[in-house]
Design a protein around this motif. Structure first.
Motif, PDB file in Angstrom:
ATOM      1  N   UNK A  74       0.825  -1.209   0.000  1.00  0.00           N
ATOM      2  CA  UNK A  74       0.000   0.000   0.000  1.00  0.00           C
ATOM      3  C   UNK A  74       0.865   1.268   0.000  1.00  0.00           C
ATOM      4  N   UNK A  75       1.910   1.276   0.828  1.00  0.00           N
ATOM      5  CA  UNK A  75       2.781   2.452   0.900  1.00  0.00           C
ATOM      6  C   UNK A  75       3.490   2.690  -0.425  1.00  0.00           C
ATOM      7  N   UNK A  76       3.979   1.616  -1.039  1.00  0.00           N
ATOM      8  CA  UNK A  76       4.659   1.747  -2.326  1.00  0.00           C
ATOM      9  C   UNK A  76       3.697   2.283  -3.379  1.00  0.00           C
ATOM     10  N   UNK A  77       2.485   1.744  -3.418  1.00  0.00           N
ATOM     11  CA  UNK A  77       1.500   2.185  -4.415  1.00  0.00           C
ATOM     12  C   UNK A  77       1.117   3.654  -4.227  1.00  0.00           C
ATOM     13  N   UNK A  78       0.911   4.060  -2.982  1.00  0.00           N
ATOM     14  CA  UNK A  78       0.373   5.393  -2.719  1.00  0.00           C
ATOM     15  C   UNK A  78       1.434   6.480  -2.677  1.00  0.00           C
ATOM     16  N   UNK A  79       2.615   6.158  -2.162  1.00  0.00           N
ATOM     17  CA  UNK A  79       3.606   7.207  -1.909  1.00  0.00           C
ATOM     18  C   UNK A  79       4.847   7.135  -2.794  1.00  0.00           C
ATOM     19  N   UNK A  80       5.272   5.933  -3.168  1.00  0.00           N
ATOM     20  CA  UNK A  80       6.533   5.807  -3.907  1.00  0.00           C
ATOM     21  C   UNK A  80       6.344   5.816  -5.417  1.00  0.00           C
ATOM     22  N   UNK A  81       5.334   5.088  -5.917  1.00  0.00           N
ATOM     23  CA  UNK A  81       5.142   5.017  -7.364  1.00  0.00           C
ATOM     24  C   UNK A  81       4.924   6.378  -8.016  1.00  0.00           C
ATOM     25  N   UNK A  82       4.124   7.278  -7.426  1.00  0.00           N
ATOM     26  CA  UNK A  82       3.954   8.584  -8.070  1.00  0.00           C
ATOM     27  C   UNK A  82       5.264   9.328  -8.279  1.00  0.00           C
ATOM     28  N   UNK A  83       6.228   9.125  -7.368  1.00  0.00           N
ATOM     29  CA  UNK A  83       7.526   9.800  -7.496  1.00  0.00           C
ATOM     30  C   UNK A  83       8.466   9.044  -8.422  1.00  0.00           C
ATOM     31  N   UNK A  84       8.413   7.705  -8.384  1.00  0.00           N
ATOM     32  CA  UNK A  84       9.323   6.898  -9.202  1.00  0.00           C
ATOM     33  C   UNK A  84       8.900   6.931 -10.659  1.00  0.00           C
ATOM     34  N   UNK A  85       7.664   6.559 -10.907  1.00  0.00           N
ATOM     35  CA  UNK A  85       7.100   6.539 -12.264  1.00  0.00           C
ATOM     36  C   UNK A  85       5.614   6.209 -12.142  1.00  0.00           C
ATOM     37  N   UNK A  86       4.757   7.204 -12.293  1.00  0.00           N
ATOM     38  CA  UNK A  86       3.314   6.984 -12.092  1.00  0.00           C
ATOM     39  C   UNK A  86       2.700   6.019 -13.100  1.00  0.00           C
ATOM     40  N   UNK A  87       3.425   5.695 -14.182  1.00  0.00           N
ATOM     41  CA  UNK A  87       2.883   4.787 -15.188  1.00  0.00           C
ATOM     42  C   UNK A  87       3.204   3.321 -14.889  1.00  0.00           C
ATOM     43  N   UNK A  88       4.098   3.075 -13.925  1.00  0.00           N
ATOM     44  CA  UNK A  88       4.420   1.686 -13.566  1.00  0.00           C
ATOM     45  C   UNK A  88       3.440   1.188 -12.513  1.00  0.00           C
TER      46      UNK A  88
END
Length: 278
Positions: free
Chosen positions: A86-100
């Motif tokens: 959940x944390x990765x989906x909500x907080x990390x992915x938008x910064x890393x690459x929102x399309x992944x």
């Protein structure tokens, strides 16, 4: 660092070997895709570690798979799905690459319950970490608030499987003990989820001690069917996945220690490459 948007393999991550039971079903159901499996065996097991540590380790492994070109990563690990997804989906992915995308194994298992249980009483056999996280209780409550969930932690089952003792007479004692304990919580349980990816290797013994009317669900096929449905509903992501039917195995520990047990979990010979995450 800018990540490439070029198509890549499906990343499959686990702290060790169990995720190979998920990968086996993914390959069976979706054989045309390329898969890159990463086992963080050097730091396994994750089940006894804190939420913060599991989150940090899982994020490092997801980032590594992204760096290898994966556009989609499946956390084929209940502990990582419970403590980090959940944390990765909500907080990390938008910064890393929102399309992944990063997907887990708990929600597909929870979704299947409503199609199977008639009594609305289900059991979960899992590691202590997954039980304590209450992830199954939370996910099932969101989808099917009428279903009651009963959990049983089985701390000896993973060591039995990893040491190749899952067919031994000694395994019967621990399997019966925990199956009986689960059924004592509620005699009306009619469906049981194997909430750990190691447990399919114990499925035959588990069925011996479950009442004959109880349905036993392993996660591999549930996750594979869920991913197939996801890709059908998300053609944009599907177009970002390569299709040559290739399989690559990576481990953060010795390949000599990895290959033989991994072959048992995957059901056919495995030859891995050693990698470091930093």
């Amino acid at each position: 660092m800018t990540l490439s948007s070029a198509p890549g393999p499906i990343g499959v991550f686990d702290s060790g070997f169990g995720g190979l039971t998920i990968l086996r079903e993914l390959v069976q159901t979706l054989p045309e895709y390329d898969y890159l499996y990463l086992g963080d065996n050097a730091r396994a097991p994750y089940g006894t570690r804190s939420f913060e540590t599991v989150y940090r380790f899982t994020l490092e492994c997801v980032q590594y798979l992204f760096d290898q070109g994966c556009q989609l990563v499946v956390l084929a690990c209940n502990t990582a799905s419970a403590k980090a997804l959940r944390t990765i989906q909500q907080y990390d992915l938008p910064a890393i690459d929102p399309d992944r995308r990063v997907l887990g194994v708990i929600r597909p298992s929870a979704e299947a319950i409503g199609r199977v249980s008639l009594s609305n009483r289900i059991g979960v056999l899992a590691t202590s970490g997954t039980v304590k996280s209450e992830s199954y209780l939370l996910e099932i409550a969101k989808l099917y608030p009428q279903i009651q969930v009963f959990q049983e932690a089985c701390p000896m089952w993973v060591p039995l499987v990893e040491n190749g003792e899952y067919n031994s007479p000694g395994a019967d004692y621990f399997v019966k003990r925990h199956v009986d304990a689960l059924m004592r919580q509620c005699a009306d349980i009619d469906t049981v989820i194997l909430g750990c990816t190691h447990y399919p290797l114990l499925a035959e013994k588990i069925r011996q001690y479950l009442p004959s009317h109880v349905t036993l669900l392993s996660q591999g096929q549930l996750v594979a069917d869920s991913l197939a449905d996801y890709l059908e509903r998300h053609p944009g992501m599907d177009s970002r996945l390569t299709r040559q039917g290739s399989l690559t195995f990576l481990t953060t520990d010795s390949t000599d220690l990895f290959n033989q047990p991994a072959s048992r979990f995957f059901g056919r010979p495995v030859s891995a490459q050693f990698v470091t995450l930093s």
